[in-house]
Design a protein around this motif. Structure first.
Motif, PDB file in Angstrom:
ATOM      1  N   ARG A  69       1.973   1.902  -3.405  1.00  0.00           N
ATOM      2  CA  ARG A  69       0.874   2.479  -4.160  1.00  0.00           C
ATOM      3  C   ARG A  69       0.750   3.978  -3.874  1.00  0.00           C
ATOM      4  NH1 ARG A  69      -4.815   0.724  -2.058  1.00  0.00           N
ATOM      5  NH2 ARG A  69      -4.442   2.530  -0.757  1.00  0.00           N
ATOM      6  N   ASP A  70       0.885   4.356  -2.595  1.00  0.00           N
ATOM      7  CA  ASP A  70       0.644   5.741  -2.202  1.00  0.00           C
ATOM      8  C   ASP A  70       1.845   6.653  -2.437  1.00  0.00           C
ATOM      9  OD1 ASP A  70      -1.806   4.977  -1.472  1.00  0.00           O
ATOM     10  OD2 ASP A  70      -1.534   5.168   0.686  1.00  0.00           O
ATOM     11  N   VAL A 122       0.841  -1.195   0.000  1.00  0.00           N
ATOM     12  CA  VAL A 122       0.000   0.000   0.000  1.00  0.00           C
ATOM     13  C   VAL A 122       0.881   1.252   0.000  1.00  0.00           C
ATOM     14  CG1 VAL A 122      -1.699   1.307   1.334  1.00  0.00           C
ATOM     15  CG2 VAL A 122      -1.935  -1.161   1.099  1.00  0.00           C
ATOM     16  N   ALA A 123       1.992   1.174   0.727  1.00  0.00           N
ATOM     17  CA  ALA A 123       2.929   2.301   0.771  1.00  0.00           C
ATOM     18  C   ALA A 123       3.479   2.580  -0.626  1.00  0.00           C
ATOM     19  CB  ALA A 123       4.071   2.003   1.743  1.00  0.00           C
TER      20      ALA A 123
END
Lengths: 366, 245
Positions: free
Chosen positions: A235-236, A232-233
């Protein structure tokens, strides 16, 4: 454990369990009984669950790692072909040409020996391993080159689309040795059990349900782990993750490969229940449809992706039977509706109607 | 005292424009160093070169006088112990504040190590201590996206500290902060220096004054002047290219 099976996951697994127990029972009841269900529905349900599994696979890499693959249909089809090749070999001398060694289409093409890449597929375990390994290996190699060269976003989507289109064209060719346009079909049995027997169909259906549940849990376990948080990191804020010392490409390749293997598993379960695999499964439109399922259900929710797939394919079954001309309009309209009105999908819609719950982060301490 | 970071004759051009032109710089272990310079002086490119994002066309970049940083990618440089804070605060918006810190905590960075990672009591204590230090304890379960600009800056500094780097490269930490926050940030960075090496790139002169450290002035990709802030700000050429504007 609570992180692994939260409320949604628990409800979904419970519902899946009920259907898995009740549907086979209902299908064996006498026709005319109140709860009787026509037995042809069993493979249909099984097919739906394969699609749900495929949606979960895509959600793992799109919803969490932000890798929008427009070629997941390719991994599904490759898994399907691996299983199809085994089922072809199981036909043996019962084919039209009664050739004990060669599948019908090879006899028809005038081939006199089995191509090397068909070796081993007479063994079920070999085919089962290949159904996971071939998509996994392709995703690994493809991902390794793409992610190492830092191809991401829309460019990655386009090359995944190109990948599935290239495979579509290749598998159409008779010389490839996969049955060309017609693909692989006329399967008789698997592991000695007739594919048309109700009991075999029920077994395949139950196996699909178990696979879906297992893959949901594996995907969930990945996403709640620290590796899932790294994804997720990425992705962000990809560069932030890099400067923190995480090798972003390793994480991307890992999740892409796992996702492709799940898609391959879905394909391998799909083929014996549907009875055919042909190059049409590589069609780019198929891969785009998977994206619609995940978007409709809610990306980054896993359970939502499965629900999205079930809703859309059920709708498709109904519409293509009742209003065949409307289906593509409905699909397009659905995509527009989701993009404009339901950015978080059906599960996001549910969230709007209930009070905000405590954030998962609070329970994650210690 | 040996140099922790040593740059010698580094050059890098983009489409013929020399962003870095014969840059030489040496920073000692435990030192606090401010790097100033007008826009386009090459400050950010210098950071990109040190952290492995950009390869120089020529010159040397040495870590502890031994390791050549020009051949390494971002992750390898980070794992040597070089942490970087971006100009624009960059945190993981959809993660909670504490998860941002947890991800940054020094630990094996491999996929499988992360997959089977379980945080220990000691690590959770570190997270708590760090949150305390960056004054975000009351927001620990808040999504990072909901923080103010200044709080994000602090969270990113906290993430940097969690990595336990030997060298911190900090790009305009005071941007978007109130005067009081700016001074607190200066104090924080001063308290970090000594134990770790800190290089701060900054525009804000009050902030640089508060850091009270050796200053390097960059201009057109190379060092124009170096010394105390009073020393460099008294020089004619520095006033001309930078302070006078």
């Amino acid at each position: 454990m609570r992180k692994l099976i939260d409320l949604r996951m628990g409800l979904f697994l419970a519902a899946l369990f009920l259907v898995t127990v009740l549907a086979p029972v209902a299908s064996t009841l006498q026709a005319g009984s109140t709860f009787a269900m026509p037995s042809y529905l069993i493979p249909l349900l099984g097919k739906y669950l394969c699609y749900a599994l495929l949606a979960v696979a895509l959600d793992l890499c799109w919803g969490y790692a932000g890798i929008l693959s427009l070629g997941h249909g390719a991994f599904f089809a490759l898994g399907g072909y691996a299983m199809g090749m085994h089922l072809m070999r199981e036909i043996g001398a019962r084919g039209v040409y009664a050739n004990p060694e060669l599948p019908d289409f090879m006899v028809f093409l005038g081939w006199d020996e089995l191509p090397w890449f068909w070796y081993g597929f007479s063994s079920f375990p070999f085919a089962a391993v290949m159904a996971l390994l071939v998509p996994g290996l392709l995703a690994f190699v493809f991902g390794w080159f793409a992610f190492r060269s830092r191809v991401s976003g829309v460019y990655l989507s386009i090359i995944t689309q190109a990948l599935t289109f290239a495979l579509l064209l290749a598998f159409f060719r008779n010389e490839m040795g996969f049955g060309g346009n017609n693909g692989l079909t006329d399967f008789r049995d698997v592991l000695g059990f007739s594919l048309s027997a109700p009991s075999t169909r029920i077994a395949l259906f139950v196996l699909t349900a178990i696979s879906l549940a297992a893959c949901l849990l594996i995907a969930k376990a990945i996403t709640v782990s620290k590796a899932g948080k790294v994804l997720v990191a990425v992705r962000d804020a990809e560069s932030r993750t890099r400067f923190m010392g995480y090798r972003v490409e390793s994480y991307s390749v890992f999740v892409f490969t796992v996702s492709a293997m799940m898609a391959g598993l879905a394909g391998a379960l799909y083929v014996p229940q549907v009875g055919i695999i042909n190059p049409g499964e590589f069609a780019p439109a198929n891969s785009i449809e998977i994206v619609v399922w995940v978007a409709l259900g809610g990306r980054g929710t896993l359970v939502g992706a499965a629900i999205g797939a079930l809703v859309v394919v059920a709708l498709k079954s109904w519409l293509t039977a009742t209003f065949p001309d409307l289906w593509l309009f409905a699909l397009g309209g659905l995509f527009i509706l989701v993009t404009l009105a339901l950015p978080n999908g059906l599960l996001g819609l549910l969230d709007r109607f209930k009070p905000r719950r405590a954030k998962p982060a609070q329970e994650a301490t210690a | 005292m040996t140099a922790q970071l040593y740059l010698d004759g580094v050059t890098r051009s983009f489409d013929g424009f020399k962003a870095i032109n014969g840059l030489s710089l040496s920073v000692d272990k435990g030192e606090l160093r401010a790097v100033i310079g007008p826009n386009g002086a090459g400050k950010t490119t210098m950071m990109d070169i040190i952290t492995g994002k950009t390869r120089p066309d020529g010159g040397e970049v040495l870590w502890n006088m031994a390791t050549d940083l020009t051949r390494m990618d971002e992750a390898s440089v980070a794992n040597l112990g070089i942490g970087r804070k971006f100009q624009k605060p960059t945190v993981f918006e959809t993660h909670s504040v504490e998860d941002n810190i947890r991800l940054a905590l020094k630990a094996p960075r491999g996929v499988f190590a992360s997959l089977f990672y379980r945080s220990s009591v000691a690590e959770e204590a570190k997270v708590t201590a760090l949150l305390d230090r960056i004054r975000l304890t009351h927001l620990r379960t808040e999504q990072a996206a909901n923080l103010s600009h200044g709080q994000k800056q602090w969270l990113e500094i906290g993430m940097l500290l969690a990595q336990e780097p030997q060298l911190l490269l900090v790009d305009e930490p005071a941007a978007g902060m109130t005067d009081a926050e700016t001074m607190e940030t200066a104090e924080l960075l001063k308290s970090i220096a000594g134990e770790r090496t800190v290089i701060v790139v900054e525009h804000d002169m009050d902030f640089v004054r508060a850091l009270d450290c050796r200053v390097t002035v960059l201009h057109q990709g190379s060092v124009l002047a170096e010394g105390s802030l009073d020393h460099v700000s008294a020089r004619e050429d520095v006033i001309e290219v930078y302070l006078g504007r």
